[in-house]
Design an enzyme around this catalytic site. Structure first.
Site, PDB file in Angstrom:
ATOM      1  N   GLY A  42       4.257  -3.304  -0.199  1.00 48.90           N
ATOM      2  CA  GLY A  42       5.021  -3.423  -1.286  1.00 48.90           C
ATOM      3  C   GLY A  42       5.116  -2.169  -2.162  1.00 48.90           C
ATOM      4  CE  LYS A  43      10.231   1.406  -0.770  1.00 49.91           C
ATOM      5  NZ  LYS A  43       9.434   2.196   0.354  1.00 49.91           N
ATOM      6  CG  ASN A  46       2.060  -0.174  -0.967  1.00 45.02           C
ATOM      7  OD1 ASN A  46       1.627  -1.078  -0.959  1.00 45.02           O
ATOM      8  ND2 ASN A  46       3.064   0.167  -0.354  1.00 45.02           N
ATOM      9  CB  ALA A 221       4.780  18.723   5.654  1.00 40.87           C
ATOM     10  N   GLY A 223       5.486  19.652   0.276  1.00 40.68           N
ATOM     11  CA  GLY A 223       5.174  19.686  -1.065  1.00 40.68           C
ATOM     12  C   GLY A 223       5.920  19.170  -2.144  1.00 40.68           C
ATOM     13  CG  ASP A 245       0.333   4.474   8.634  1.00 41.37           C
ATOM     14  OD1 ASP A 245       1.552   4.673   8.026  1.00 41.37           O
ATOM     15  OD2 ASP A 245      -0.191   3.449   8.746  1.00 41.37           O
ATOM     16  N   GLY A 250       4.069   7.883  -0.497  1.00 44.54           N
ATOM     17  CA  GLY A 250       5.030   8.163  -1.756  1.00 44.54           C
ATOM     18  C   GLY A 250       4.413   7.470  -2.737  1.00 44.54           C
ATOM     19  CG  ASP A 251       4.680   3.013  -2.430  1.00 41.53           C
ATOM     20  OD1 ASP A 251       5.548   3.347  -3.032  1.00 41.53           O
ATOM     21  OD2 ASP A 251       4.696   2.595  -1.456  1.00 41.53           O
ATOM     22  CB  SER A 281      -2.827   7.759   1.142  1.00 43.34           C
ATOM     23  OG  SER A 281      -1.583   8.358   1.359  1.00 43.34           O
TER      24      SER A 281
END
Ligand code: RIB
Length: 305
Positions: A42-43, A46, A221, A223, A245, A250-251, A281
């Site tokens: 869940g955003k 997370n 990738a 940036g 993974d 983003g979270d 991550s």
């Protein structure tokens, strides 16, 4: 950290049902996967876990169901030292996300909101005092849009900075832009707000002209491109790592960005810190399970100039 105001996350809490597969299946295609895991995601949750692992005091406002997932999700947040007193447990199924992760690290996600849909403006207004006392509020778009808008209004009235991650992307009203301290779309999401294919520099100018105070345009990738009123725009290049993974990366960025901004870092330094956290991550599996600790990020930055 402990003297700083809390980070308040208002958002989704999901159970992720993750299948590992050689590649993302095409429409109508059946593929044989290599493994399956049920992991907390869940955003909103997370981002909360990402910030808490980095040492911030984090309070979560959201909802889980009265099913077994609800219990597990609450327990996981508590284990990550996220304050869950403002997470409601209500009748119905918890949010779930059906995720495929391909061997090259790419993913595709279908979210069924469940009780995230019950995170209403009325529910968050119940926690007005908590929101008003926040150092930063983190929002995403996996709860009803009217709730996100109500939260932004509340924060604007209380002068609390908001970082909005427009994921999954949805049209936003003009009134929201001046209420945002930071807007953090990825490349696909950005396309909805500025039209696709624009260079980040041009897209950033367009967004700043609408009244948002700062943008962090996440480009995987490549940036992150940072632009904010009164600051020199900057590219923060991604750290080269072997991604296995990318779910929740983003979270992780947003949680870490909030922590570093709250600690007084410049936007460029905060984005570098957050990029390091996100880089770690993606080398691990799972969303919340992959969020690094402060010590891990510091050690990574010390060895990656
Ligand atoms: O951003 C990653 C998250 O999106 C996953 O954890 C999944 O729950 C979906 O919400």
């Amino acid at each position: 950290m402990s003297a700083l105001s809390p980070i308040v996350v208002i958002g989704s809490i999901n159970m992720d049902l993750v299948a590992r597969t050689p590649r993302i299946p095409l429409a109508g295609q059946t593929l044989t996967g290599t493994d399956f895991a049920t992991t907390p995601g869940g955003k909103g949750a997370n981002q909360a876990v990402a910030a808490a692992r980095l040492g911030a005091h984090v309070q979560m406002i959201g909802a889980v169901g009265d099913d077994v997932f609800g219990e597990a999700l609450l327990g996981n947040l508590a284990n990550a030292v996220v304050d869950t007193r403002a997470v409601s447990r209500i009748p119905g199924p918890s949010g779930v996300a059906q995720i495929q992760v391909a061997d090259n690290g790419q993913n595709s996600i279908v979210v069924v909101p469940g009780t995230n849909g019950a995170v209403t403006p009325a529910l968050i207004r119940h926690h007005t005092a908590l929101i008003q006392a926040a150092g930063i509020v983190l929002l995403q778009l996996e709860i009803p849009l009217e709730t996100v808008l109500a939260a932004c209004e509340l924060c604007a009235a209380a002068n609390v900075p908001v970082i909005l991650d427009p994921a999954p992307a949805a049209p936003l009203p003009d009134a929201i832009w001046p209420q945002l301290a930071w807007f953090t779309p990825n490349e696909t999401e950005l396309g909805l707000y500025t039209g696709s294919g624009l260079p980040p520099e041009t897209a950033a100018k367009q967004l700043l002209a609408r009244g948002v105070q700062g943008v962090a345009l996440k480009r995987g990738a490549e940036g992150v491109y940072i632009a904010a009123s009164g600051e020199e725009p900057a590219w923060i290049r991604a750290f080269p790592v072997e991604a296995i993974d990318t779910v929740g990366a983003g979270d992780c960025f947003n949680g870490a960005f909030a922590v570093s901004l709250l600690e007084g870092s410049s936007p460029a330094d905060a984005a570098r810190f957050a990029s390091a956290a996100a880089a770690i991550s993606v080398t691990r599996r799972g969303a919340q399970a992959a969020m690094p600790t402060r010590e891990e990020v510091d050690a990574f930055l010390a060895t990656h100039n």
